[in-house]
Structure formats: C-alpha cells, structure tokens
Design a protein around this motif. Structure first.
Motif, PDB file in Angstrom:
ATOM      1  N   ARG A 260       0.783  -1.161  -0.129  1.00  0.00           N
ATOM      2  CA  ARG A 260      -0.088  -0.217   0.114  1.00  0.00           C
ATOM      3  C   ARG A 260       0.895   1.212  -0.340  1.00  0.00           C
ATOM      4  N   ILE A 261       2.343   0.864  -0.001  1.00  0.00           N
ATOM      5  CA  ILE A 261       2.904   2.135   0.563  1.00  0.00           C
ATOM      6  C   ILE A 261       4.425   1.710  -0.931  1.00  0.00           C
ATOM      7  N   VAL A 262       4.388   1.712  -1.305  1.00  0.00           N
ATOM      8  CA  VAL A 262       5.626   1.775  -2.594  1.00  0.00           C
ATOM      9  C   VAL A 262       6.690   2.531  -2.188  1.00  0.00           C
ATOM     10  N   ALA A 263       7.871   2.255  -1.309  1.00  0.00           N
ATOM     11  CA  ALA A 263       8.583   2.552  -0.952  1.00  0.00           C
ATOM     12  C   ALA A 263       9.974   1.663  -0.232  1.00  0.00           C
ATOM     13  N   GLU A 264      11.055   1.862  -0.446  1.00  0.00           N
ATOM     14  CA  GLU A 264      12.583   1.614   0.234  1.00  0.00           C
ATOM     15  C   GLU A 264      13.114   1.207   1.284  1.00  0.00           C
ATOM     16  N   SER A 265      12.414   2.299   2.000  1.00  0.00           N
ATOM     17  CA  SER A 265      13.294   2.435   3.461  1.00  0.00           C
ATOM     18  C   SER A 265      11.422   3.682   4.628  1.00  0.00           C
TER      19      SER A 265
END
Length: 565
Positions: A260-265
């Motif tokens: 739901r949250i596209v992120a690598e951090s």
C-alpha cells in the motif's frame, strides 16, 4: 519457562528469601531482574499478566536515539540511547535488533536542510553512525526514487538516516528468559495483592496465582516497583508516599500491507504535536503514533476512530495514493508511562527516567523509553543496594548477550544447510533465526517426531505451527492471547486479527498446557470476544465510548483483580 518450571517457581517463591523482588514483567522489570541476577543476587520477578503485556508490546518497535529529543535539548538522553542501540545491534541482541532506514522529507527550501542536517550530524557523532550508516542527502528526484509513494509536491528533497528496530514483545520475553537462565525466578500470572512489612520497612510481597487463586508470601530484602503506568497504583497498595507521579499517554499505531506504500525506506514526518513514523515491518508498514492523555482502563487502552483518522490524515498529506480504513490490517494502542510534569502536552514531557527509594525496602522506577531499559534496570538495582546485605557487584549487563545471540551470525551463514536439513525454504530459516537466534535448534527439535509442525499456522502463513508449540513449552505463554498477540504478532499482522487461526493454535498448545476441549473452547471464545470488542472500540468517537466497549470483553486470567488497590 514451561509449565513444569512454573510449579517449581511457585514453590521457590514461598520457600526462599530473595535479595530482590521485582514487580512488573515489562522491559524495565525484566531488565532489572537480569541486572540483579548477573550481579549474583537472588531475584524473583512477578507479573500479573504476561511478559510485555502492557506498554512493552505496544511501542513503535524502534531502538532509537530519539532524534526529536535533540530539539528538546535532551542531549544526555540521546547519547545514552544511541549507546544502548549500538550495544543491542552489535553485542547483546543482534538476532532481534536490526538497522532500519528512514527518509526525512524536506519541505522548506531555506532553513530546513541545514537545520535537520545539523541535528543528524549531532546524532551521528554522539554514536549513531558507529553501527549503522550515517546520513545521506538526497535531491527531490533521489528521495522519490527511494519512496515513490510520496506526492511530488510534498517535498523539495530529503535526508536518509538509520535507526534500529525490534519486535518489542519478543525482545522483552527474551530478556526475561535470559534472567531466568541466570537463576532468576520469573513468574507470570502472579499478581501482587499486598506488601509485607517488618516495623517501618517493606520486607516482601504477598502474591496470588491468578490462574488458580493460590496465595503465598514472598520475602525479600528489597522490592522494586517497575510497573510502568501502574506505578501509582502499586504505590498506594504499599502504603508509602510516592516521590513522583506517572502520567499515561496513549499512543496508537496502525498496520497496513507493504504494497500500500511503495517505498524502500521508512519515513519520519513532522506533525503539529510531535512526529509520525512510517516503519517497515516484515510484509507490512506500521504507521504512528498519537500522543494523548489517558485516564481510563490502564490494562486495555482503546484506539478510537478519531485516533485512526488522525494517523490517516497526517500520512495521507504526503502520499500520492491515500490510505483508507479498508487498508488497515491491525491497530494497537499502548500507554507511555511519563513522569508527570507541569506541561499540559504529553509530547513535551521528559523521557528521562526517575528512580526513588520511596520507603525502606521499596524502590520505584518510572519514565524513560524502551531503548534505555538496560540502564533503567541497573539504576533501580543500584538504588536498592542500601537495603541489601553486603556489598553488591557493579552492573555487567552491557557484557551479557541475550539468549539466542551466541552463534547467531554463524547460523545466518549456515541458513541454507539448516533449511535443507529440515526441508524448509532458506527464507523461512532466516525468519526463524531473526526470532530465536541460536535457539532455533531447540525450536525445530520439537518437530522431530511430528514434521506436520513445520507447516504454516492456518490463515497465518508467516509463522510455523512449531512456533506456537514452542511459545507454550519454552516461552511462558499460558493463554491463546499470549501466543497470538505477543509470542507471534498475528493479532496485528492479519486482517482477521488472529480469529481465523485461533482454534488451530489453541489445539496446538492444548497438549502442552493441559487443556481439554472445554478449555480450548473457552480460550477461543475469550480471544474472539476480545478482538470483537477491539474492532468495535475503533469505531467509537472518543476515549470514554471506546473504553466502555473494550472493557466489556472478558479477561483470559480468571482471578485477576483490577485495580489492585
């Protein structure tokens, strides 16, 4: 900490005279018990519910220096916390505590980057960058590559920095097991119902086994009250006047799926009151927290619709695709035990801790933050030394790895062989190593005669059935809630909140805990009713309404009295 040891512990409580009795099985209590045991003291710890059943299983699950405390000029607290974080990552608990990266999005072109960079430079030089990478500055494009989920107009750039995280409930339980390993009596479902006195001094406690109602006097040279938000309540029960008051501040977190949250951090966002974290958590994100006064049921703080809306509103202000109530898999609420101050704002109250000898033979400790639990435990034992016979040794817990830490790194390198030996996927073995460390052999040995136990728990595929059995046989879990909420985190990681796995898990632990069909049915009903009450409370508009709904659910521990005084 299995069922057989439980009865032996009860006999020891009544028969021995201890140097110290610690009340409270949160992280500070188990930290004090470990500290005392490794100094060579005879120590007993009693907890009315389960290890980490209060605040210590409901935190943001971070071992962090507390970046925002730099703004409050609490440099000593930050330095101390960063030292503790490094000890956990490198020596004491590398199997449980891991580095985690955060993006700090910048939105002001003039002052914000140098101001934040200066704070992070201080963070790094105080010890933050010894065990994790230092800060890295990013352009807007670089920040968006790291966290594509952000709106383009939500930032002008960013700074990436590192902290550390851990499963707080598992870590607390492992500290408790380590204390038991060094000879401490650690007993849950054991409630203090009175204090023993000799003349003007406290000489022990009277405890009740809240599973069967038995009571016994536990004699000790000193007692440590490490009950967090219950500090004032135990203080009243002891008949001693407290030196400080504890104020409960409610913090609510939501859990959403990773996709739901596209992120690598992870991210840290400023709010008008405090900060909001978006924290990577296995296949999920934890988003929180709130910071509001709480004056209702201390055992079961309830999240309201207003709390959840607050979190969604603030995180959605920077997300390109907003989160909705339908995305939420889990919700949990915890209470911070803050030292009562003059300020009306709980987020401004100090996170420093206070220790006081409130009466001869009785020490109270409160405040602080999860990260500094080891220092708090040592300070509490130091404060009790005047009531102990003879000279006590200095604290050595900075040199004592938690159970499971020894040999962990070698086992990570051998994960493929271990997986092949047991017919498991290597990712599964790595997951087990990050939960049990070198105790993984002990866990897997329970499946030697029953390979079915190496299959996933029904409806909760992240966990193996053998983990539920091990929770009951080795980790002190006594009720279904203990397994689904704290030994595993099924209750917040799946949208069914553990309901779809409840019966299967109850049947797995039944042979270990001696449950018959009626007991299985009762445990499942109590758990499901609790989940139902929590879901209903999260639709209520305010604390009073949410508390009324949540408080209606039954307790798993039948003889527990609340409040104690």
């Amino acid at each position: 900490m299995g069922p057989a040891e439980r009865e032996e512990s009860w006999q020891r409580l009544g028969a021995e005279t201890f140097d110290l009795v610690v009340i409270g099985g949160g992280v500070v209590g188990v930290g004090a018990a470990l500290d005392a045991a490794t100094r060579g003291l005879r120590v007993a710890l009693v907890e009315a519910r389960d290890l980490a059943s209060g605040t210590s299983s409901r935190s943001s699950k971070l071992f962090h220096g507390g970046l925002r405390y730099l703004e409050q000029l609490e440099f000593g607290l930050v330095r101390e916390a960063l030292r503790e974080r490094e000890l956990m990552l490198t020596r004491l608990a590398p199997h449980l505590v891991k580095p985690v990266s955060f993006l700090y999005p910048l939105s002001n072109r003039v002052w914000e980057r140098p101001y934040t960079a200066a704070g992070l430079f201080l963070y790094d030089t105080m010890g933050g960058a010894r065990s994790v990478p230092g800060q890295k500055h990013l352009t807007r494009a670089g920040a968006l590559r790291l966290v594509p989920a952000l709106k383009r107009d939500a930032l002008i750039g960013g700074i990436r920095y590192y902290d550390a995280q851990a499963d707080d409930a598992r870590h607390t339980m492992m500290v408790g097991r380590t204390a038991a390993h060094y000879g401490a009596v650690v007993r849950t479902s054991t409630q203090v119902v009175g204090f023993l006195r000799e003349a003007d001094r406290v000489s022990g406690v009277r405890v009740r086994d809240v599973e069967d109602g038995r009571e016994v006097d536990v004699r000790a040279h000193a007692v440590i009250n490490a009950t967090g938000v219950w500090t004032d309540e135990l203080q009243r029960l002891s008949g001693s006047r407290g030196r400080f008051r504890v104020r409960a501040s409610k913090g609510v977190h939501i859990v959403v799926p990773r996709d739901r949250i596209v992120a690598e951090s992870g991210m840290i966002l400023r709010t008008e009151k405090s900060v909001l974290f978006v924290i990577p958590w296995r296949n999920h994100w934890i988003v929180g927290t709130t910071d509001t006064d709480w004056n209702l049921d201390l055992a079961h703080p309830a999240a309201t619709k207003h709390d959840i809306d607050y979190i969604l509103e603030h995180v959605n202000s920077v997300l390109a695709t907003p989160l909705t109530h339908d995305d939420i898999e889990g919700v949990y609420a915890g209470l911070r035990p803050l030292l009562a101050g003059e300020s009306d704002s709980t987020s401004k109250l100090s996170r420093e801790h206070a220790v006081a000898r409130v009466a001869p033979g009785l020490v109270a400790i409160a405040g602080g933050k999860y990260t500094t639990y080891r220092v708090m435990g040592a300070d509490a034992v130091d404060a009790a030394h005047v009531d102990l016979p003879g000279r006590i040794q200095p604290s050595i817990t900075d040199k004592v790895p938690l159970v499971g830490a020894d040999g962990y790194h070698a086992l990570v390198n051998q994960a493929d062989q271990l997986a092949a030996k047991h017919g498991l996927h290597p990712y599964r073995v790595r997951h087990l190593l990050d939960r049990y460390g070198s105790l993984v052999h002990e866990v897997l040995s329970l499946a030697a005669d029953n390979p079915e136990l190496l299959k996933p728990i029904p409806a909760s595929p992240d966990y193996l059935q053998v983990e539920a059995v091990y929770a009951a046989s080795h980790e002190g879990a006594m009720h279904l809630e203990d397994v689904l909420t704290r030994r595993t985190r099924i209750s917040i990681e799946y949208a069914h909140r553990g309901v779809d796995s409840a019966e299967a898990v109850a049947r797995l632990v039944a042979p270990v805990l001696g449950w018959d069909d009626d007991a299985i049915k009762r445990e499942v009903e109590i758990y499901n009713t609790r989940v139902e009450a929590e879901r209903a409370s999260q639709t209520q508009p305010n604390d009073q309404a949410a508390d009324a709904v949540r408080a209606a659910a039954p307790e798993a521990r039948p003889q527990l009295t609340e409040p104690v005084s």
